[in-house]
Each structure stands twice: as C-alpha cells, then as structure tokens.
Design an enzyme around this catalytic site. Structure first.
Site, PDB file in Angstrom:
ATOM      1  N   LEU A  41       0.841  -1.216   0.000  1.00 40.42           N
ATOM      2  CA  LEU A  41       0.000   0.000   0.000  1.00 40.42           C
ATOM      3  C   LEU A  41       0.865   1.252   0.000  1.00 40.42           C
ATOM      4  O   LEU A  41       1.801   1.358   0.792  1.00 40.42           O
ATOM      5  CB  LEU A  41      -0.902  -0.015   1.237  1.00 40.42           C
ATOM      6  CG  LEU A  41      -1.778   1.216   1.475  1.00 40.42           C
ATOM      7  CD1 LEU A  41      -3.136   0.797   2.048  1.00 40.42           C
ATOM      8  CD2 LEU A  41      -1.117   2.225   2.425  1.00 40.42           C
ATOM      9  N   LEU A  42       0.530   2.161  -0.872  1.00 38.71           N
ATOM     10  CA  LEU A  42       1.198   3.475  -0.921  1.00 38.71           C
ATOM     11  C   LEU A  42       0.228   4.508  -0.349  1.00 38.71           C
ATOM     12  O   LEU A  42      -0.975   4.435  -0.628  1.00 38.71           O
ATOM     13  CB  LEU A  42       1.547   3.792  -2.369  1.00 38.71           C
ATOM     14  CG  LEU A  42       1.942   5.212  -2.792  1.00 38.71           C
ATOM     15  CD1 LEU A  42       2.848   5.139  -4.032  1.00 38.71           C
ATOM     16  CD2 LEU A  42       0.749   6.110  -3.096  1.00 38.71           C
ATOM     17  N   ASN A  43       0.738   5.465   0.471  1.00 40.46           N
ATOM     18  CA  ASN A  43      -0.087   6.652   0.741  1.00 40.46           C
ATOM     19  C   ASN A  43       0.713   7.926   0.519  1.00 40.46           C
ATOM     20  O   ASN A  43       1.225   8.081  -0.597  1.00 40.46           O
ATOM     21  CB  ASN A  43      -0.927   6.548   2.022  1.00 40.46           C
ATOM     22  CG  ASN A  43      -0.217   6.287   3.307  1.00 40.46           C
ATOM     23  OD1 ASN A  43       0.447   5.287   3.464  1.00 40.46           O
ATOM     24  ND2 ASN A  43      -0.384   7.173   4.261  1.00 40.46           N
ATOM     25  N   ASP A  44       0.806   8.810   1.474  1.00 43.96           N
ATOM     26  CA  ASP A  44       1.261  10.182   1.205  1.00 43.96           C
ATOM     27  C   ASP A  44       2.588  10.287   0.428  1.00 43.96           C
ATOM     28  O   ASP A  44       3.534   9.546   0.722  1.00 43.96           O
ATOM     29  CB  ASP A  44       1.501  10.929   2.516  1.00 43.96           C
ATOM     30  CG  ASP A  44       0.390  10.743   3.515  1.00 43.96           C
ATOM     31  OD1 ASP A  44      -0.653  10.195   3.175  1.00 43.96           O
ATOM     32  OD2 ASP A  44       0.595  11.153   4.683  1.00 43.96           O
ATOM     33  N   GLN A  66       4.810   7.042   1.554  1.00 46.22           N
ATOM     34  CA  GLN A  66       4.411   6.131   2.630  1.00 46.22           C
ATOM     35  C   GLN A  66       4.126   4.778   2.006  1.00 46.22           C
ATOM     36  O   GLN A  66       3.377   4.682   1.031  1.00 46.22           O
ATOM     37  CB  GLN A  66       3.154   6.664   3.325  1.00 46.22           C
ATOM     38  CG  GLN A  66       3.418   7.845   4.215  1.00 46.22           C
ATOM     39  CD  GLN A  66       4.106   7.417   5.503  1.00 46.22           C
ATOM     40  OE1 GLN A  66       3.470   6.922   6.412  1.00 46.22           O
ATOM     41  NE2 GLN A  66       5.415   7.599   5.588  1.00 46.22           N
ATOM     42  N   TYR A  77       6.382   7.546   9.702  1.00 48.45           N
ATOM     43  CA  TYR A  77       5.267   8.291   9.144  1.00 48.45           C
ATOM     44  C   TYR A  77       5.766   9.469   8.293  1.00 48.45           C
ATOM     45  O   TYR A  77       6.945   9.738   8.198  1.00 48.45           O
ATOM     46  CB  TYR A  77       4.349   8.785  10.275  1.00 48.45           C
ATOM     47  CG  TYR A  77       3.295   7.771  10.688  1.00 48.45           C
ATOM     48  CD1 TYR A  77       3.360   6.434  10.285  1.00 48.45           C
ATOM     49  CD2 TYR A  77       2.214   8.151  11.486  1.00 48.45           C
ATOM     50  CE1 TYR A  77       2.390   5.521  10.647  1.00 48.45           C
ATOM     51  CE2 TYR A  77       1.234   7.237  11.869  1.00 48.45           C
ATOM     52  CZ  TYR A  77       1.325   5.929  11.444  1.00 48.45           C
ATOM     53  OH  TYR A  77       0.357   5.035  11.808  1.00 48.45           O
ATOM     54  N   SER A  78       4.810  10.218   7.759  1.00 52.62           N
ATOM     55  CA  SER A  78       5.123  11.219   6.738  1.00 52.62           C
ATOM     56  C   SER A  78       6.069  12.320   7.202  1.00 52.62           C
ATOM     57  O   SER A  78       6.154  12.642   8.396  1.00 52.62           O
ATOM     58  CB  SER A  78       3.830  11.886   6.266  1.00 52.62           C
ATOM     59  OG  SER A  78       3.166  10.996   5.414  1.00 52.62           O
ATOM     60  N   ARG A 133       2.398  15.177  14.069  1.00 49.79           N
ATOM     61  CA  ARG A 133       3.133  14.452  13.020  1.00 49.79           C
ATOM     62  C   ARG A 133       3.270  15.265  11.729  1.00 49.79           C
ATOM     63  O   ARG A 133       2.697  16.326  11.592  1.00 49.79           O
ATOM     64  CB  ARG A 133       2.446  13.120  12.709  1.00 49.79           C
ATOM     65  CG  ARG A 133       0.983  13.209  12.308  1.00 49.79           C
ATOM     66  CD  ARG A 133       0.437  11.807  11.989  1.00 49.79           C
ATOM     67  NE  ARG A 133      -0.994  11.815  11.795  1.00 49.79           N
ATOM     68  CZ  ARG A 133      -1.898  11.628  12.761  1.00 49.79           C
ATOM     69  NH1 ARG A 133      -1.504  11.410  14.013  1.00 49.79           N
ATOM     70  NH2 ARG A 133      -3.184  11.660  12.498  1.00 49.79           N
TER      71      ARG A 133
END
Ligand code: FRU
Length: 461
Positions: free
Chosen positions: A19-22, A38, A81-82, A140
C-alpha cells in the site's frame, strides 16, 4: 506479489506491491527529482509504514531505490510516518514522524531526522523534538523549508488537548535544535479534530498554507471525501492579522480520492505538488480491484503551482508532454464526437471560444457536465463497491474555456481552465472501455485534441 502488468498505471507512481499513501520528502538533489512515499511493503492495510523511494531526471523515466526508512528503532518501531526533505551543504535531511504504540497500546510520536550523503542511503539520527506540551500525541508530518534569511522553519500537524486540529511552527538555525514559536491554528478558523500534512509555500508575493483537517464538516457535502485537503492564502507565520489578506479555506482538488499533498521547489524555483490518489473510506478501500493483485493506490501526476487572483492554479507539469505520442487526433468545430479511443492512456485537451453546455461521457460510467448558466461543473462516477453514483460539483470563476484530461487504466485527472480547478479520481476501466463521447451545445471555435500516451511499462517495477 507483482502487479498484473496490464493493469499497472503507466505514468503514475504506484507501489511495486503493498500500500502506498502520502508523498513524502519531495526534493531535488544531485540532478534528480526525489519522490518518497508512505509504503506498507507487507500488505494493503495501513500498517508498518516505511518510505518507498524513486527518482527521475525528467519525470518520465523513474529509478527505484531501496526503501529510505523502515520502522524498527525504539522511536519509530510501528511506522516511519510522513515528512519532508531538505538539502543543506550537499547532504539530504529527512524529517519524519516515528510512530510508536507503547506497552499500554497508547500512541507516542517522535519527530525524527535521518541524513544522507548520496540521497539513497540514509542514517537515522533519532528524535529531534520533545513532545510539545499542551498537545496530544497526534503530532506528526514535519514539513521543513529554509526562508530567504537562512532560517529553517518547520510546520507540524497537531491536536490540542481539547482535540482541536492545529499546526505548530518551529524554527532552527542548524536543522538540529528547534524552538516552538507559534500555534498556527490559534489565528485560523477552527476546523476538525486534527490537521495532517501541513505545508507552507511562497509563490511570488503570496504565501500559501496547505493542510488536511480531519473531521471538519465545513463546506462538506453529503458523501464527500472522508477528510478534506485545502489551503488558505495568508502568511500564517506572521501575527499581524490586520495586514493579512483574508482568504478562506479552499479545496486543492474537487474530485474524489485526493489527499495529503506535498510541495517542493526544483532547481529553477518552480513549485511542484504531488498528492495521494488516495484516501478512501476503509470499507471501499478493501474492495478496490487491485487489492486482489496485492497492491493499492498511486500518487497524482505532478502539478506546477502558481497563485492568480487569490487562487492556487495547478497545471500538469509541462514535462508530461513528452508522454504524448505522435498519432494525435484533432477534431475542430464539432458539435458531437463519439469514438473509441485507441488506448486506455490518453491526454485530451479541449479549447472552446464560447460554450453553453457540454457533456462528456468517458468509459462506461464517468460523466462531466458543464452548465454555462451556473458556470458549474458536475462530475459523476459509479462507485466500484457500492455501485452508487457519486457526484462532485464545483463552481468556476470564469466560463469554461479549457479542459485537459489525463486518463489511465484506473485514474482520471481533469484540469479545468488552465488549472483553475482540478478533479482527480480512481475509476477502474475494463480493457474494452475506451468510449469517449462529447456533446457541445452552442459551441463555436472548439478544438479537441487527443494524444494516446506512451507506455513506459511501469514506473516502479
Ligand atoms: C495522512 C497520514 C499522515 C501520517 C501518514 C501515515 O494520510 O495519516 O498524517 O503521517 O498518513 O501513513
């Protein structure tokens, strides 16, 4: 598991699996654009986030690098995290949030630094900030930049003890020692319970503060995106509200899944934005078609930013023109077009001198309609899980005269009026879904150009 080749997005950044996010750490270093993201390498759920990493000289050919950051140390054991990247004295500095669940199952957040000489291999330096007093552990997504005086600034998403979303401003002379100087949320309208992924940019004489308020109902239509992502044009770093132009919160993108945008400046001082495509309701996310092939999500195409008359203008990055093949189809002064596109990957550009209403039907279930009286665009699609028709509406500042569409197997991005409004969405097409119809009522002097786009054979293989 490797992506099924025929379904891979070809000119978007997608994860090889998981899974990819930001978008994270966007930067220009040693002649290359670096994009981190991410990444859950182990599955399609939101866990174990590391930083995936790719780089490119031209935004067309991308090289995959080893993950830049992976969780495992006491300060980031449950996720890296980001965060963001800056370059100083030929070194790359990554700022990110270490996510930790303690033995009692409570959240702890550490703002951390990692450094690199070559922009590929990173050494974690550990936490650099104390948990700020007066805020919960929802703190964050550090975004760092240098101002013209040489001072380093950081904005950090945060939540007050009263569970109000905000962003904190820190400053530093050396990237290591940071002082908290301001709670930015105190001077802005209250919005939601937590602000994620703040960013701050200067575009000529305008300052733009971008942020993603979670849980805000302001301007939220029924069944809209889970969380908003928007901006305000104002120098939120300064306290003098009398001098400030007043600007209200405006969406970065009026489509469906868009979230968590981040910007950076390249070597020619252009400001470029990538977003996550993107945020879905968790139940809908589980059923996204590529999940069964072991991967999910993408970044948007890169957008070039400017501010015109109090609005963020976002244009597709000009480098993407290199994706165009030579077999373009051009239609001039036609009231109607009804065709099968040669491929699933196309760029379509429409110019109109004067229009009344336009209806564009793409594939089986996507429709864009423009109402000239209301000066309004409506986009609808059928949701792949619920089978419901979902709708997004946006008012334009000027009559529609230009539209640019980037389409791939499972994504659509619409840029209206040279970037005045952007709508992005996921929509999964069958191989046979190549239909494109346009009906234009009352149009004169229109030109529609269709470019099939190159197949790069997977950005991340
Ligand atoms: C936004 C976000 C960030 C966080 C990251 C975790 O999508 O929730 O606030 O750092 O994703 O993956």
């Amino acid at each position: 598991m490797i992506n099924k080749k025929e379904n891979r997005l070809q000119f978007h950044i997608v994860p090889p699996h998981g899974l990819l996010n930001d978008p994270n750490g966007l930067s220009y270093f040693n002649g290359k654009h670096h994009v981190f993201y991410q990444w859950n390498q182990n599955g399609t759920t939101h866990q174990n986030k590391s930083w995936g990493h790719v780089s490119s000289e031209d935004f067309i050919k991308w090289e995959t690098h080893p993950p830049a950051l992976e969780p495992g140390d006491w300060f980031d054991k449950d996720g890296c995290y980001s965060g963001s990247a800056v370059i100083d004295q030929e070194k790359m500095y990554l700022f990110y949030t270490g996510n930790v669940r303690n033995e009692r199952g409570e959240r702890e957040s550490y703002q951390c630094l990692a450094t690199s000489e070559d922009g590929i291999h990173f050494i974690k330096q550990g936490p650099i900030l104390e948990q700020p007093k007066g805020y919960t552990a929802h703190v964050r997504d550090p975004k760092v930049w240098q101002d013209e005086t040489g001072l380093w600034n950081m904005v950090l998403g945060a939540q007050t003890l009263k569970e109000k979303g905000t962003a904190l401003l820190y400053q530093s002379n050396n990237l290591i020692d940071w002082n908290l100087v301001k709670d930015i949320g105190e001077t802005l309208p209250s919005m939601g319970y937590m602000w994620e992924c703040p960013d701050f940019i200067t575009l000529e004489d305008d300052q733009v503060f971008l942020y993603c308020p979670q849980g805000s109902e302001i301007d939220r239509q029924p069944n809209e995106n889970l969380y908003q992502s928007g901006y305000i044009i104002r120098n939120v770093l300064e306290d003098d509200t009398c001098k400030q132009q007043s600007s209200k919160f405006q969406k970065v993108d009026y489509g469906f899944e868009f979230y968590a945008p981040q910007t950076y400046q390249d070597s020619t001082n252009r400001t470029i934005l990538y977003g996550w495509l993107g945020l879905m309701d968790p139940e809908v996310e589980k059923t996204f078609p590529s999940v069964k092939d072991g991967y999910i999500h993408a970044l948007t195409i890169p957008r070039l930013l400017e501010v015109v008359r109090g609005k963020l203008i976002q244009k597709p990055l000009p480098e993407l023109k290199k994706l165009r093949t030579e077999e373009s189809l051009i239609y001039e002064n036609r009231q109607e077009i009804d065709l099968q596109l040669p491929t699933l990957q196309n760029e379509i550009e429409c110019h109109w001198k004067k229009i009344e209403n336009v209806q564009i039907h793409i594939r089986k279930e996507v429709e864009l309609s423009y109402d000239a009286v209301k000066q309004e665009i409506t986009i609808t699609r059928t949701n792949w899980k619920t089978q419901m028709i979902e709708k997004r509406i946006a008012q334009l500042d000027q009559p529609m005269h230009h539209l640019q569409i980037f389409m791939e197997h499972s994504s659509l991005e619409f840029f209206v009026n040279e970037g005045e409004k952007v709508f992005s969405m996921r929509y999964v097409a069958e191989e046979s879904e190549k239909g494109f119809q346009i009906k234009q009522i009352g149009t004169r002097n229109n030109t529609i150009t269709i470019w099939p786009l190159q197949t790069i054979d997977g950005i991340l293989s």
